[in-house]
Motif scaffolding. Structure first.
Motif, PDB file in Angstrom:
ATOM      1  N   ARG A  41      46.356  40.045  42.055  1.00 23.40           N
ATOM      2  CA  ARG A  41      45.068  40.682  42.312  1.00 23.40           C
ATOM      3  C   ARG A  41      44.557  41.413  41.071  1.00 23.40           C
ATOM      4  NH1 ARG A  41      43.798  44.856  47.235  1.00 23.40           N
ATOM      5  NH2 ARG A  41      41.752  45.457  46.533  1.00 23.40           N
ATOM      6  N   ASN A  91      31.681  41.468  47.005  1.00 25.79           N
ATOM      7  CA  ASN A  91      33.004  41.096  46.489  1.00 25.79           C
ATOM      8  C   ASN A  91      33.795  42.244  45.882  1.00 25.79           C
ATOM      9  OD1 ASN A  91      32.534  38.437  47.211  1.00 25.79           O
ATOM     10  ND2 ASN A  91      31.609  37.955  45.237  1.00 25.79           N
ATOM     11  N   THR A 108      38.685  43.696  49.616  1.00 23.76           N
ATOM     12  CA  THR A 108      39.498  42.901  50.532  1.00 23.76           C
ATOM     13  C   THR A 108      39.530  43.611  51.870  1.00 23.76           C
ATOM     14  OG1 THR A 108      41.500  43.993  49.785  1.00 23.76           O
ATOM     15  CG2 THR A 108      40.945  41.922  48.731  1.00 23.76           C
ATOM     16  N   ASN A 112      43.752  41.758  55.193  1.00 24.48           N
ATOM     17  CA  ASN A 112      43.569  40.476  54.528  1.00 24.48           C
ATOM     18  C   ASN A 112      44.072  40.553  53.091  1.00 24.48           C
ATOM     19  OD1 ASN A 112      42.817  37.846  54.079  1.00 24.48           O
ATOM     20  ND2 ASN A 112      40.700  38.342  53.603  1.00 24.48           N
ATOM     21  N   ASN A 113      45.097  41.333  52.859  1.00 29.48           N
ATOM     22  CA  ASN A 113      45.609  41.492  51.506  1.00 29.48           C
ATOM     23  C   ASN A 113      46.701  40.490  51.175  1.00 29.48           C
ATOM     24  OD1 ASN A 113      43.929  43.642  50.931  1.00 29.48           O
ATOM     25  ND2 ASN A 113      45.291  45.064  51.938  1.00 29.48           N
ATOM     26  N   PRO A 116      44.805  37.153  47.876  1.00 26.51           N
ATOM     27  CA  PRO A 116      43.685  37.599  47.051  1.00 26.51           C
ATOM     28  C   PRO A 116      42.833  36.452  46.519  1.00 26.51           C
ATOM     29  CG  PRO A 116      45.727  38.632  46.339  1.00 26.51           C
ATOM     30  CD  PRO A 116      46.080  37.590  47.351  1.00 26.51           C
ATOM     31  N   ILE A 119      39.284  35.591  48.028  1.00 24.60           N
ATOM     32  CA  ILE A 119      38.071  36.345  47.710  1.00 24.60           C
ATOM     33  C   ILE A 119      37.326  35.620  46.601  1.00 24.60           C
ATOM     34  CG2 ILE A 119      37.166  38.580  46.972  1.00 24.60           C
ATOM     35  CD1 ILE A 119      38.629  38.618  49.662  1.00 24.60           C
TER      36      ILE A 119
END
Length: 120
Positions: A41, A91, A108, A112-113, A116, A119
């Motif tokens: 990320r 975003n 995020t 929903n991590n 990554p 996204i």
């Protein structure tokens, strides 16, 4: 009979050690996976055109447009707790101290991590 009673405490200690080791290994594997997601990320954020530290609110709005949401300021009650503003874009999220960017991060949604790269 004497040998059995001296071996029994050793067996109990080994069994207890094995029981404690198994959950720790599972936790370590989970942390390792989480750490690699965090690294991914951070690398993704570096490659994106996010507002950089020091830009003013007007510069951010001029470059990236109006945010989807401007949250109410937090803090500001003392010099040790400066006013923090947060603007949410599709975003990314921009954090301001008073009126200047201190940090920008990918947006995020909670829970929903795990991926990554989803996204855009």
């Amino acid at each position: 009979m004497v040998k059995f009673t001296t071996i029994l405490p050793i067996v109990v200690v080994l069994a207890a050690a094995a029981a404690f080791a198994a959950p720790q290994n599972a936790v370590a594997a989970q942390h390792k996976h989480g750490d690699s997601l965090l690294v991914h990320r951070v690398q993704q954020e570096k490659g994106m055109n996010l507002p950089r530290r020091g830009l003013s609110m007007s510069q951010v709005e001029k470059t990236w447009g109006a945010p989807q949401r401007k949250l109410s300021p937090r803090g500001g009650d003392t010099s040790k707790h400066p006013q923090i503003n947060r603007w949410e874009y599709a975003n990314f999220i921009v954090y301001f101290e008073h009126s200047h960017v201190i940090h920008s991060v990918l947006n995020t949604p909670a829970g929903n991590n795990t991926d990554p790269s989803a996204i855009h």
